[in-house]
Motif scaffolding. Structure first.
Motif, short mmCIF file in Angstrom:
data_model
loop_
_atom_site.label_atom_id
_atom_site.label_comp_id
_atom_site.label_asym_id
_atom_site.label_seq_id
_atom_site.Cartn_x
_atom_site.Cartn_y
_atom_site.Cartn_z
N UNK A 177 0.86 -1.18 0.00
CA UNK A 177 0.00 0.00 0.00
C UNK A 177 0.89 1.24 0.00
N UNK A 178 0.71 2.11 -1.00
CA UNK A 178 1.58 3.27 -1.16
C UNK A 178 0.79 4.56 -1.25
N UNK A 179 1.38 5.60 -0.73
CA UNK A 179 0.86 6.96 -0.93
C UNK A 179 1.88 7.71 -1.79
N UNK A 180 1.49 8.01 -3.01
CA UNK A 180 2.34 8.76 -3.92
C UNK A 180 1.99 10.23 -3.84
N UNK A 181 3.01 11.07 -3.61
CA UNK A 181 2.77 12.51 -3.60
C UNK A 181 2.60 12.97 -5.04
N UNK A 182 2.26 14.25 -5.21
CA UNK A 182 1.97 14.76 -6.55
C UNK A 182 3.08 14.47 -7.55
N UNK A 183 2.71 13.84 -8.66
CA UNK A 183 3.66 13.54 -9.74
C UNK A 183 3.57 14.63 -10.80
N UNK A 184 4.70 15.08 -11.30
CA UNK A 184 4.72 16.15 -12.30
C UNK A 184 5.69 15.82 -13.42
N UNK A 185 5.34 16.24 -14.63
CA UNK A 185 6.23 16.04 -15.77
C UNK A 185 7.37 17.05 -15.70
N UNK A 186 8.55 16.60 -16.07
CA UNK A 186 9.73 17.48 -16.06
C UNK A 186 10.31 17.68 -17.46
N UNK A 187 10.04 16.77 -18.38
CA UNK A 187 10.52 16.92 -19.76
C UNK A 187 9.72 15.99 -20.67
N UNK A 188 9.80 16.26 -21.97
CA UNK A 188 9.10 15.43 -22.95
C UNK A 188 9.90 15.45 -24.25
N UNK A 189 9.88 14.33 -24.94
CA UNK A 189 10.55 14.26 -26.23
C UNK A 189 9.75 13.37 -27.18
N UNK A 190 9.94 13.59 -28.48
CA UNK A 190 9.31 12.77 -29.50
C UNK A 190 10.15 11.51 -29.72
N UNK A 191 9.48 10.34 -29.75
CA UNK A 191 10.17 9.08 -30.04
C UNK A 191 10.09 8.85 -31.55
N UNK A 192 11.15 9.18 -32.25
CA UNK A 192 11.12 9.17 -33.72
C UNK A 192 11.10 7.77 -34.31
N UNK A 193 11.61 6.79 -33.60
CA UNK A 193 11.71 5.44 -34.17
C UNK A 193 10.55 4.55 -33.77
N UNK A 194 9.46 5.12 -33.31
CA UNK A 194 8.28 4.31 -32.95
C UNK A 194 7.04 4.94 -33.55
N UNK A 195 6.21 4.10 -34.18
CA UNK A 195 4.98 4.58 -34.82
C UNK A 195 3.79 3.97 -34.12
N UNK A 196 2.70 4.72 -34.06
CA UNK A 196 1.48 4.22 -33.45
C UNK A 196 0.34 4.35 -34.44
N UNK A 197 -0.43 3.27 -34.54
CA UNK A 197 -1.66 3.29 -35.33
C UNK A 197 -2.70 2.52 -34.57
#
Length: 286
Positions: free
Chosen positions: A262-282
């Protein structure tokens, strides 16, 4: 004696004929450039688990301390649909580092601004795969139940992979330009994803190595959110255990550790983002 000589001559004649036929067959194959493959023998291998060793008694935990206020970090992989105006119309989480992030990812990405994908000079609607780093803290944790068992000697452990989500109909039916037809992928201008504090019960399975002195000195995750590795590592470092034995003597060994936490996670926040060029989604190929 004459019968023996006659039999020998007959066998030599048959062998010579077979050799001539074989040579003729090879010459025929060479003339037509036809290769007739020879059968390849099959080799059967025994199923062996390299983590399993012969022991009389499995290791057992005698003392441990659940860590608090552990900083955690992990990367989420998400597919986002971006229209020709550069607006994200929705997202599909593919791999999440923490529990309970699905709705936060959708809320944080929907409406976000992107530079749209391009085919030459024309903007295109498209799917783009993003990797978003999330950071937070395990504020509190409590072991609900746990235990150690020896590895199955005939079945090596297989990590449990995340199951990709199926996008809702409004996203699945949107027309998107295939990545192969794009000269430039969509790219985020700014992404902000946050998740409020929450309580979760997490299932954990890992191979743990217990030394002769009764300390856990390494582990291999089998079922674990990637972002919780720092917490599990800190927890295993507190272990004191009675090591496995063989012939009455302590021996180093691997064991399968299973736990509900059982866990209590404090607020999670994004710190960075990047495009994954070698992966495609359909969505139609998932």
């Amino acid at each position: 004696m004459k019968r023996i000589i006659a039999a020998l001559m007959a066998s030599l004649f048959v062998a010579a004929g077979a050799a001539a036929q074989s040579a003729s067959s090879r010459a025929w194959q060479q003339r037509l450039q036809v290769d007739i493959p020879l059968p390849v023998p099959m080799v059967e291998l025994d199923s062996i688990n390299p983590f399993a060793v012969e022991i009389d008694e499995v290791a057992s935990i005698t003392q441990s301390e659940v860590p608090r206020k552990v900083d955690v970090r992990g990367s989420a992989t998400v597919a986002a649909f971006v229209d020709t105006k550069g607006e994200c119309l929705g997202a599909v989480p593919l791999d999440l580092p923490f529990p309970g992030l699905t709705s936060s990812m959708n809320l944080g990405l929907t409406g976000s601004r992107f530079d749209p994908a391009m085919a030459g000079s024309a903007p295109q609607p498209s799917w783009v795969v993003l990797e978003i780093v999330m950071e937070g803290r395990v504020k509190e944790a409590q072991i609900v139940d746990h235990g150690l068992e020896p590895p199955d000697p005939a079945a090596p452990p297989v990590p449990i992979l995340p199951v990709e989500m199926v996008p809702p109909g409004n996203l699945r039916n949107l027309k998107a330009t295939p990545q192969a037809q794009l000269s430039q992928l969509a790219a985020p201008r700014r992404i902000k994803v946050s998740s409020p504090s929450r309580d979760d019960e997490v299932q954990i399975r890992a191979l743990v190595h217990i030394s002769e002195s009764g300390r856990c000195d390494k582990y291999v995750p089998i079922e674990l959110y990637d972002g919780l590795n720092p917490w599990l590592s800190a927890y295993l470092a507190t272990w004191k255990a009675r090591p496995a034995t063989r012939g009455g003597e302590p021996v180093a060994s691997w064991a399968v550790y299973s736990a509900r936490v059982s866990m209590r996670l404090s607020g999670l926040n994004s710190t960075s983002a990047r495009v994954v060029h070698d992966r495609e989604y359909s969505p139609n190929l998932q």
